[in-house]
Design an enzyme around this catalytic site. Structure first.
Site, short mmCIF file in Angstrom:
data_model
loop_
_atom_site.label_atom_id
_atom_site.label_comp_id
_atom_site.label_asym_id
_atom_site.label_seq_id
_atom_site.Cartn_x
_atom_site.Cartn_y
_atom_site.Cartn_z
N VAL A 88 -0.42 -0.25 8.59
CA VAL A 88 0.48 -1.14 9.30
C VAL A 88 1.66 -0.29 9.75
O VAL A 88 2.20 0.50 8.98
CB VAL A 88 0.95 -2.30 8.40
CG1 VAL A 88 1.98 -3.16 9.12
CG2 VAL A 88 -0.24 -3.13 7.94
N ASN A 126 1.51 5.34 -3.78
CA ASN A 126 1.59 4.26 -2.80
C ASN A 126 1.54 2.92 -3.51
O ASN A 126 0.58 2.17 -3.43
CB ASN A 126 0.46 4.39 -1.77
CG ASN A 126 0.65 3.50 -0.57
OD1 ASN A 126 1.48 2.60 -0.56
ND2 ASN A 126 -0.13 3.77 0.47
N TYR A 164 -3.75 -4.34 -2.90
CA TYR A 164 -5.17 -4.31 -3.26
C TYR A 164 -5.44 -5.11 -4.53
O TYR A 164 -6.41 -5.86 -4.60
CB TYR A 164 -5.67 -2.87 -3.40
CG TYR A 164 -5.48 -2.04 -2.15
CD1 TYR A 164 -5.65 -2.59 -0.88
CD2 TYR A 164 -5.13 -0.70 -2.22
CE1 TYR A 164 -5.46 -1.83 0.27
CE2 TYR A 164 -4.96 0.06 -1.08
CZ TYR A 164 -5.12 -0.51 0.16
OH TYR A 164 -4.95 0.25 1.29
N GLU A 195 -9.81 4.40 -1.46
CA GLU A 195 -8.98 5.30 -2.27
C GLU A 195 -7.54 5.07 -1.88
O GLU A 195 -7.23 4.79 -0.72
CB GLU A 195 -9.34 6.78 -2.03
CG GLU A 195 -10.65 7.21 -2.61
CD GLU A 195 -11.79 7.11 -1.60
OE1 GLU A 195 -11.53 6.83 -0.42
OE2 GLU A 195 -12.95 7.32 -2.01
#
Length: 154
Positions: free
Chosen positions: A78, A115, A122, A110
């Site tokens: 994004v 991050n 997720y 992955e």
């Protein structure tokens, strides 16, 4: 995100989009994909790439690989100035739908341990950590491992 942009169309990513996409890729990642990587992906029949755009501004994009019943999310991005507006969640769900429609039963990706916002996304969407790929990503001080995540799609 405005009401009008809540109905963003998804369209295939084309090689002609890459010049506009690369500044986003470079702004989003410390070690971005090169234009050559994107070009190679677009040449492969088992790879699928899509983007959301509004008024010719690319907001988000993804590159997927689908083979032997598995969807691999290779890149989901994004634009930094459009983050935290639900686009990542929306694009992730769309990628999963595309995978299902092409026969994928499981989804893999992955992510860098650093991050944390992507990891939160997720996990919130039902992915689970299933492994670690040591020294997977380039990093400032050598290499960074990747967390391998998976989700059953059926």
């Amino acid at each position: 995100m405005s009401e009008a942009s809540s109905f963003l169309p998804l369209r295939p990513l084309l090689t002609t989009d890459l010049e506009r996409l690369m500044p986003i890729e470079r702004a989003a990642y410390p070690y971005p994909w090169t234009i050559g990587i994107f070009q190679d992906c677009l040449k492969q029949s088992s790879y699928h790439a899509y983007l959301h755009e509004l008024n010719e501004e690319i907001l988000a994009y993804c590159v997927l690989s689908i083979a032997v019943g598995e969807l691999h999310i290779l890149n989901i991005t994004v634009a930094p100035n459009r983050q935290n507006q639900g686009l990542g969640k929306r694009l992730l769900a769309t990628a999963e739908q595309i995978g299902r429609s092409l026969g994928a039963q499981d989804c893999f990706l992955e992510v860098r341990p650093s991050n944390t916002s992507a990891i939160r996304l997720y996990l919130s969407q039902g992915f689970n950590e299933i492994g670690l790929r040591k020294n997977y990503y380039p990093a400032k001080n050598g290499r960074e491992s990747a967390i391998l995540m998976a989700k059953t799609l059926i």
